[in-house]
Design a protein around this motif. Structure first.
Motif, PDB file in Angstrom:
ATOM      1  N   ASP A 237     -13.194   9.319   4.808  1.00  0.00           N
ATOM      2  CA  ASP A 237     -12.183   8.748   5.709  1.00  0.00           C
ATOM      3  C   ASP A 237     -10.860   8.454   5.017  1.00  0.00           C
ATOM      4  O   ASP A 237      -9.842   8.246   5.690  1.00  0.00           O
ATOM      5  CB  ASP A 237     -12.706   7.464   6.357  1.00  0.00           C
ATOM      6  CG  ASP A 237     -13.840   7.733   7.334  1.00  0.00           C
ATOM      7  OD1 ASP A 237     -13.985   8.887   7.788  1.00  0.00           O
ATOM      8  OD2 ASP A 237     -14.592   6.782   7.636  1.00  0.00           O
ATOM      9  N   PHE A 238     -10.852   8.430   3.695  1.00  0.00           N
ATOM     10  CA  PHE A 238      -9.647   8.087   2.941  1.00  0.00           C
ATOM     11  C   PHE A 238      -9.000   9.301   2.272  1.00  0.00           C
ATOM     12  O   PHE A 238      -7.987   9.165   1.588  1.00  0.00           O
ATOM     13  CB  PHE A 238      -9.988   7.039   1.872  1.00  0.00           C
ATOM     14  CG  PHE A 238     -10.621   5.816   2.457  1.00  0.00           C
ATOM     15  CD1 PHE A 238      -9.836   4.818   3.023  1.00  0.00           C
ATOM     16  CD2 PHE A 238     -12.003   5.673   2.485  1.00  0.00           C
ATOM     17  CE1 PHE A 238     -10.428   3.690   3.584  1.00  0.00           C
ATOM     18  CE2 PHE A 238     -12.590   4.560   3.050  1.00  0.00           C
ATOM     19  CZ  PHE A 238     -11.794   3.564   3.605  1.00  0.00           C
ATOM     20  N   LEU A 239      -9.596  10.482   2.453  1.00  0.00           N
ATOM     21  CA  LEU A 239      -9.119  11.683   1.768  1.00  0.00           C
ATOM     22  C   LEU A 239      -8.079  12.442   2.581  1.00  0.00           C
ATOM     23  O   LEU A 239      -8.075  12.396   3.808  1.00  0.00           O
ATOM     24  CB  LEU A 239     -10.308  12.626   1.485  1.00  0.00           C
ATOM     25  CG  LEU A 239     -11.395  12.092   0.564  1.00  0.00           C
ATOM     26  CD1 LEU A 239     -12.522  13.106   0.443  1.00  0.00           C
ATOM     27  CD2 LEU A 239     -10.834  11.726  -0.804  1.00  0.00           C
ATOM     28  N   THR A 240      -7.236  13.175   1.851  1.00  0.00           N
ATOM     29  CA  THR A 240      -6.299  14.089   2.488  1.00  0.00           C
ATOM     30  C   THR A 240      -7.077  15.304   2.988  1.00  0.00           C
ATOM     31  O   THR A 240      -8.214  15.528   2.576  1.00  0.00           O
ATOM     32  CB  THR A 240      -5.228  14.569   1.490  1.00  0.00           C
ATOM     33  OG1 THR A 240      -5.886  15.299   0.437  1.00  0.00           O
ATOM     34  CG2 THR A 240      -4.433  13.413   0.895  1.00  0.00           C
TER      35      THR A 240
ATOM     36  N   TRP B  42     -15.963   8.900   0.327  1.00  0.00           N
ATOM     37  CA  TRP B  42     -14.532   8.631   0.506  1.00  0.00           C
ATOM     38  C   TRP B  42     -13.903   9.385   1.673  1.00  0.00           C
ATOM     39  O   TRP B  42     -12.693   9.326   1.875  1.00  0.00           O
ATOM     40  CB  TRP B  42     -13.781   9.030  -0.764  1.00  0.00           C
ATOM     41  CG  TRP B  42     -14.169   8.283  -2.001  1.00  0.00           C
ATOM     42  CD1 TRP B  42     -14.826   7.092  -2.098  1.00  0.00           C
ATOM     43  CD2 TRP B  42     -13.903   8.684  -3.338  1.00  0.00           C
ATOM     44  NE1 TRP B  42     -14.979   6.735  -3.408  1.00  0.00           N
ATOM     45  CE2 TRP B  42     -14.416   7.702  -4.203  1.00  0.00           C
ATOM     46  CE3 TRP B  42     -13.274   9.790  -3.900  1.00  0.00           C
ATOM     47  CZ2 TRP B  42     -14.320   7.775  -5.581  1.00  0.00           C
ATOM     48  CZ3 TRP B  42     -13.180   9.870  -5.284  1.00  0.00           C
ATOM     49  CH2 TRP B  42     -13.694   8.866  -6.110  1.00  0.00           C
TER      50      TRP B  42
ATOM     51  N   ILE C 123     -12.000   2.912  -5.866  1.00  0.00           N
ATOM     52  CA  ILE C 123     -12.034   4.281  -6.397  1.00  0.00           C
ATOM     53  C   ILE C 123     -12.536   4.231  -7.845  1.00  0.00           C
ATOM     54  O   ILE C 123     -13.435   4.978  -8.238  1.00  0.00           O
ATOM     55  CB  ILE C 123     -10.644   4.949  -6.323  1.00  0.00           C
ATOM     56  CG1 ILE C 123     -10.231   5.210  -4.868  1.00  0.00           C
ATOM     57  CG2 ILE C 123     -10.598   6.219  -7.167  1.00  0.00           C
ATOM     58  CD1 ILE C 123     -10.998   6.314  -4.167  1.00  0.00           C
TER      59      ILE C 123
ATOM     60  N   LEU D 250      -6.076  10.634  -4.251  1.00  0.00           N
ATOM     61  CA  LEU D 250      -6.945   9.525  -3.873  1.00  0.00           C
ATOM     62  C   LEU D 250      -6.112   8.270  -3.658  1.00  0.00           C
ATOM     63  O   LEU D 250      -5.072   8.090  -4.296  1.00  0.00           O
ATOM     64  CB  LEU D 250      -7.961   9.259  -4.987  1.00  0.00           C
ATOM     65  CG  LEU D 250      -8.942  10.386  -5.279  1.00  0.00           C
ATOM     66  CD1 LEU D 250      -9.724  10.098  -6.556  1.00  0.00           C
ATOM     67  CD2 LEU D 250      -9.875  10.594  -4.101  1.00  0.00           C
ATOM     68  N   PRO D 251      -6.570   7.374  -2.795  1.00  0.00           N
ATOM     69  CA  PRO D 251      -5.839   6.114  -2.627  1.00  0.00           C
ATOM     70  C   PRO D 251      -5.932   5.278  -3.902  1.00  0.00           C
ATOM     71  O   PRO D 251      -6.961   5.296  -4.588  1.00  0.00           O
ATOM     72  CB  PRO D 251      -6.543   5.440  -1.453  1.00  0.00           C
ATOM     73  CG  PRO D 251      -7.892   6.076  -1.366  1.00  0.00           C
ATOM     74  CD  PRO D 251      -7.746   7.460  -1.933  1.00  0.00           C
TER      75      PRO D 251
ATOM     76  N   ARG E 145     -10.681  16.981   1.571  1.00  0.00           N
ATOM     77  CA  ARG E 145     -11.852  17.037   2.459  1.00  0.00           C
ATOM     78  C   ARG E 145     -12.498  18.412   2.456  1.00  0.00           C
ATOM     79  O   ARG E 145     -13.618  18.578   2.899  1.00  0.00           O
ATOM     80  CB  ARG E 145     -11.444  16.680   3.889  1.00  0.00           C
ATOM     81  CG  ARG E 145     -11.166  15.217   4.074  1.00  0.00           C
ATOM     82  CD  ARG E 145     -10.761  14.920   5.488  1.00  0.00           C
ATOM     83  NE  ARG E 145     -10.612  13.485   5.657  1.00  0.00           N
ATOM     84  CZ  ARG E 145     -10.101  12.921   6.723  1.00  0.00           C
ATOM     85  NH1 ARG E 145      -9.685  13.665   7.736  1.00  0.00           N
ATOM     86  NH2 ARG E 145      -9.993  11.613   6.798  1.00  0.00           N
TER      87      ARG E 145
ATOM     88  N   GLU F 272      -6.813   2.411  -5.046  1.00  0.00           N
ATOM     89  CA  GLU F 272      -7.605   1.241  -4.674  1.00  0.00           C
ATOM     90  C   GLU F 272      -8.635   0.957  -5.764  1.00  0.00           C
ATOM     91  O   GLU F 272      -9.182   1.894  -6.354  1.00  0.00           O
ATOM     92  CB  GLU F 272      -8.335   1.490  -3.353  1.00  0.00           C
ATOM     93  CG  GLU F 272      -7.431   1.647  -2.151  1.00  0.00           C
ATOM     94  CD  GLU F 272      -6.721   0.358  -1.757  1.00  0.00           C
ATOM     95  OE1 GLU F 272      -7.150  -0.733  -2.208  1.00  0.00           O
ATOM     96  OE2 GLU F 272      -5.730   0.455  -1.006  1.00  0.00           O
TER      97      GLU F 272
ATOM     98  N   GLN G  18       0.831  -1.208   0.000  1.00  0.00           N
ATOM     99  CA  GLN G  18       0.000   0.000   0.000  1.00  0.00           C
ATOM    100  C   GLN G  18       0.863   1.255   0.000  1.00  0.00           C
ATOM    101  O   GLN G  18       0.587   2.207  -0.718  1.00  0.00           O
ATOM    102  CB  GLN G  18      -0.945  -0.002   1.213  1.00  0.00           C
ATOM    103  CG  GLN G  18      -1.769   1.265   1.356  1.00  0.00           C
ATOM    104  CD  GLN G  18      -2.695   1.524   0.184  1.00  0.00           C
ATOM    105  OE1 GLN G  18      -3.126   0.616  -0.500  1.00  0.00           O
ATOM    106  NE2 GLN G  18      -2.997   2.786  -0.047  1.00  0.00           N
TER     107      GLN G  18
END
Length: 176
Positions: free
Chosen positions: A105-108, A103, A55, A49-50, A112, A52, A4
């Motif tokens: 919880d996964f954002l910078t 998304w 996405i 974005l991650p 956000r 993943e 990751q």
């Protein structure tokens, strides 16, 4: 290092009409410092974005249900040490907020925040040079409309971006 942590972040931009893309690219080539200009002009949806699979799945689902829409280049704006065009429409924040909510919880921190949509044509110059360009462009500027027809996904490489795919709005399959 985990798998990751080796992954590079993804950038989502909005695909715009060819004539608008050409117009903004021309200005960017003229006014963005050449040694820092790795990219064409772009309208960013998300900065990091991650990497993943979900996405891409979420973007595909959203694109199927979202028809192309018009946006307006409303004004020329200062970035302090740069110049951009403010881009506005009712659909832009709604599109961003739909994905942002899913998304979050996964954002910078940057992703956000509420987006101020813009297309940068000049950055990292002296503020006087930026002010001069803004004044020059303002002399003949008239707001204009163009179409958002898709979402482009890119991989960030500390400068240049690697194109991954386009999710055409109102279409059920991405194009590579």
């Amino acid at each position: 290092m985990t798998e990751q942590s080796k992954r590079k972040p993804l950038v989502a931009t909005l695909a715009i009409s060819t004539y608008a893309q050409s117009y903004f690219n021309k200005l960017r080539k003229q006014h963005f410092p050449a040694e820092r200009n790795y990219l064409d002009a772009h309208l960013t949806l998300f900065h990091a974005l991650p990497d993943e699979p979900w996405i891409m799945e979420d973007l595909k689902k959203l694109a199927i249900d979202q028809l192309p829409f018009e946006v307006n280049a409303q004004s020329i704006v200062s970035l302090g040490n740069g110049t951009a065009f403010k881009i506005a429409s009712p659909e832009l924040p709604l599109l961003h907020q739909k994905l942002q909510k899913n998304w979050f919880d996964f954002l910078t921190d940057q992703d956000r925040q509420k987006r101020n949509f813009h297309i940068t044509i000049q950055n990292k110059v002296e503020s006087q040079a930026a002010k001069k360009l803004q004044a020059d462009l303002a002399k003949n500027f008239k707001p204009f409309s163009f179409t958002i027809y898709g979402i482009d996904l890119w991989r960030y490489h500390q400068g240049p971006w690697e194109y991954i795919m386009n999710f055409g709005l109102g279409q059920d399959s991405p194009s590579l």
